[in-house]
Design an enzyme around this catalytic site. Structure first.
Site, short mmCIF file in Angstrom:
data_model
loop_
_atom_site.label_atom_id
_atom_site.label_comp_id
_atom_site.label_asym_id
_atom_site.label_seq_id
_atom_site.Cartn_x
_atom_site.Cartn_y
_atom_site.Cartn_z
N ARG A 55 38.08 38.14 43.53
CA ARG A 55 38.89 39.39 43.49
C ARG A 55 40.39 39.20 43.28
O ARG A 55 41.12 40.19 43.24
CB ARG A 55 38.68 40.22 44.76
CG ARG A 55 37.23 40.57 45.06
CD ARG A 55 36.58 41.38 43.96
NE ARG A 55 35.27 41.87 44.36
CZ ARG A 55 34.24 42.01 43.53
NH1 ARG A 55 34.39 41.73 42.24
NH2 ARG A 55 33.09 42.45 43.96
N HIS A 225 21.89 36.16 38.12
CA HIS A 225 21.09 36.98 39.06
C HIS A 225 19.78 37.55 38.51
O HIS A 225 19.62 38.77 38.44
CB HIS A 225 21.95 38.08 39.69
CG HIS A 225 22.90 38.82 38.78
ND1 HIS A 225 22.53 39.33 37.55
CD2 HIS A 225 24.22 39.14 38.94
CE1 HIS A 225 23.58 39.94 37.01
NE2 HIS A 225 24.61 39.83 37.82
N ASP A 298 26.44 35.28 44.00
CA ASP A 298 27.00 36.56 43.51
C ASP A 298 27.78 37.24 44.64
O ASP A 298 27.74 38.47 44.79
CB ASP A 298 25.92 37.48 42.94
CG ASP A 298 26.51 38.64 42.14
OD1 ASP A 298 27.73 38.64 41.87
OD2 ASP A 298 25.74 39.56 41.80
N1 LIG Z 1 26.62 42.18 41.70
C1 LIG Z 1 27.24 43.31 41.90
O1 LIG Z 1 26.61 44.27 42.31
N2 LIG Z 1 28.57 43.44 41.67
C2 LIG Z 1 29.44 42.47 41.08
C3 LIG Z 1 29.32 42.42 39.60
C4 LIG Z 1 28.07 41.75 39.09
O2 LIG Z 1 27.72 40.66 39.56
O3 LIG Z 1 27.43 42.27 38.19
C5 LIG Z 1 30.87 42.79 41.49
O4 LIG Z 1 31.81 42.29 40.85
O5 LIG Z 1 31.04 43.51 42.47
ZN LIG Z 2 26.35 40.68 37.27
ZN LIG Z 3 28.54 38.91 39.83
#
Ligand SMILES: NC(=O)N[C@@H](CC(=O)O)C(=O)O
Ligand SMILES: [Zn+2]
Ligand SMILES: [Zn+2]
Length: 420
Positions: A55, A225, A298
């Protein structure tokens, strides 16, 4: 630099032995080493995450490179690959170098930036992949994660382009036309709840297309994922044909199902969505078989206002770094070689991170973590080092406590606590 004697440690479940760390490497016995009593502990090569959202820059209220690095070290990680969907997007040498530098300054894990495939993740124009590859950040993984590289011609060109420097395109497989307005997995539960569905075929169709493209141009593809049984079958066939494709599964897709959406708690909203029990079973088997190569977190921290709101308005994503190993342990038990391969060796290989994913032999870089498999703990969101609180495991009792982590011989975690 401090020398350590890790006394009576079990390396990957083997008979207890003494492990010395000196000068950044696993060493022969040395004198005056700081003794760590490791009776009952298991040593693993430091975990490597090929899919982390830190982030920074842009949403430092949700996570920073430093707080995310601390969460990673506490989870047993020594390297994480930072996704490009920051603000500004990591689509230039300048931004990836900034993230890389912040990682070095935090000094808790190796932060390897991932570069965007397209300018601004907009899917229209290829980003400066070469400049990011030759930058100080040495980028090898490129991804528009958060979005799919939906344009097949752009995807083909990106695959061809990264071949020159053995790069890889990590695809967020989601056919956008099939997921317009989607809120959860399309199936019985979405019908019952009246929520717009995200069908499995939206993922499977892109993976099928992309393995064919990767095969056609002879390039490396990595699938982010993976969440459905059908995706596993597409990957199984592609690998049997020798296509250069690797794939990841998240801890949450190995454990949780779409039934959890029934409570409308947005902590369970994620992309791709939680699927069905039979998808979970197929994913578990695929990781065992090696059809899926790695577990990737993720880790997707979100600020309170983006998560604690109505389901439809909540951002998708969940925390992962501090709970990944306990979740995997709860599913697979003490299969240490499997865990070391899927969470350290294979991800280090995919990301091209020499020095990580080693075998803990004398002379190799001291990137490792010590786990107490007998300890159990209740997940308490307020105790997490992440700046965000969106863990789907709150209140769950999970096995395995990370006792210590070492990055090139320096302790980043001791006694279960981050050292800085
Ligand atoms: N996995 C998610 O639900 N969100 C991820 C984006 C992503 O991995 O596609 C994010 O950046 O919040
Ligand atoms: Zn993603
Ligand atoms: Zn992601």
């Amino acid at each position: 630099m401090m020398a350590y004697l890790i006394k009576g440690v079990s390396i990957l479940g083997a008979e207890p032995t003494d492990l010395y760390i000196n000068d950044g490497v696993i060493s022969a016995p040395v004198e005056n080493a700081e003794v760590i009593d490791a009776a009952g502990l298991v040593a693993l090569p430091g975990l490597v995450d090929v899919h982390t959202h830190l982030r920074e820059p842009g949403r430092e209220d949700a996570e920073t490179v430093e707080t995310g690095s601390r969460a990673a070290a506490l989870g047993g990680y020594t390297a994480v690959c930072a996704m490009a969907n920051t603000s500004p997007v990591a689509d230039t040498a300048g931004v990836v170098e900034q993230v890389w530098r912040l990682g070095r300054e935090a000094g808790l894990v190796d932060v390897q930036p991932i570069g965007a495939v397209t300018v601004g993740l907009a899917g229209k124009q290829m980003a400066e992949l070469g400049a990011m590859a030759t930058s100080a950040a040495n980028v090898r993984i490129f991804s528009d994660d958060g979005f799919c590289v939906a344009d097949p011609k752009l995807m083909r060109r990106a695959l061809e382009y990264v071949k020159a420097f053995d790069g890889v395109i990590a695809q967020h497989a989601e056919e956008p036309r099939l997921t317009e307005g989607a809120q959860m997995h399309e199936g019985e539960v979405s019908t019952r709840l009246g929520l717009t569905g995200w069908p499995a075929v939206a993922e499977e169709a892109i993976i099928a297309r992309d393995v064919l493209l990767a095969e056609h141009v002879g390039s490396r593809l990595h699938v982010c994922h993976v969440s459905t049984a059908g995706s596993v079958e597409v990957l199984r066939q592609a690998k049997a044909r020798g296509v250069r494709v690797t794939a990841e599964v998240t801890p949450h897709h190995l454990l949780l199902t779409d039934e959890l959406a029934a409570g409308y708690d947005p902590v369970f909203k994620v992309n791709p969505p939680l699927r069905t029990r039979s998808d979970v079973e197929a994913l578990r088997q695929a990781l065992l078989d090696g059809v899926i190569d790695v577990v990737a977190t993720d880790h997707a921290p979100h600020a309170v206002q983006d998560k604690e709101c109505e389901w439809a308005h909540a951002r998708p994503g969940m925390l992962g770094l501090e709970t990944a190993l306990p979740i995997v342990l709860s599913i697979y038990g003490p299969q240490w070689d499997l865990i070391a391969d899927r969470m350290s060796r294979a991800p280090a290989r995919i990301a091209g991170l020499a020095g990580h994913g080693g075998d803990l032999s004398v002379g190799s870089p001291a990137n490792l973590t010590l786990v107490d498999p007998a300890a159990r703990r209740v997940v308490d969101p307020s105790e997490l080092a992440s700046r965000s609180r969106n863990t789907p495991y709150a209140g769950m009792t999970l096995p395995g406590r990370i006792v210590a982590t070492f990055l090139r011989g320096e302790a980043t975690v001791l006694d279960g606590k981050a050292v800085k």
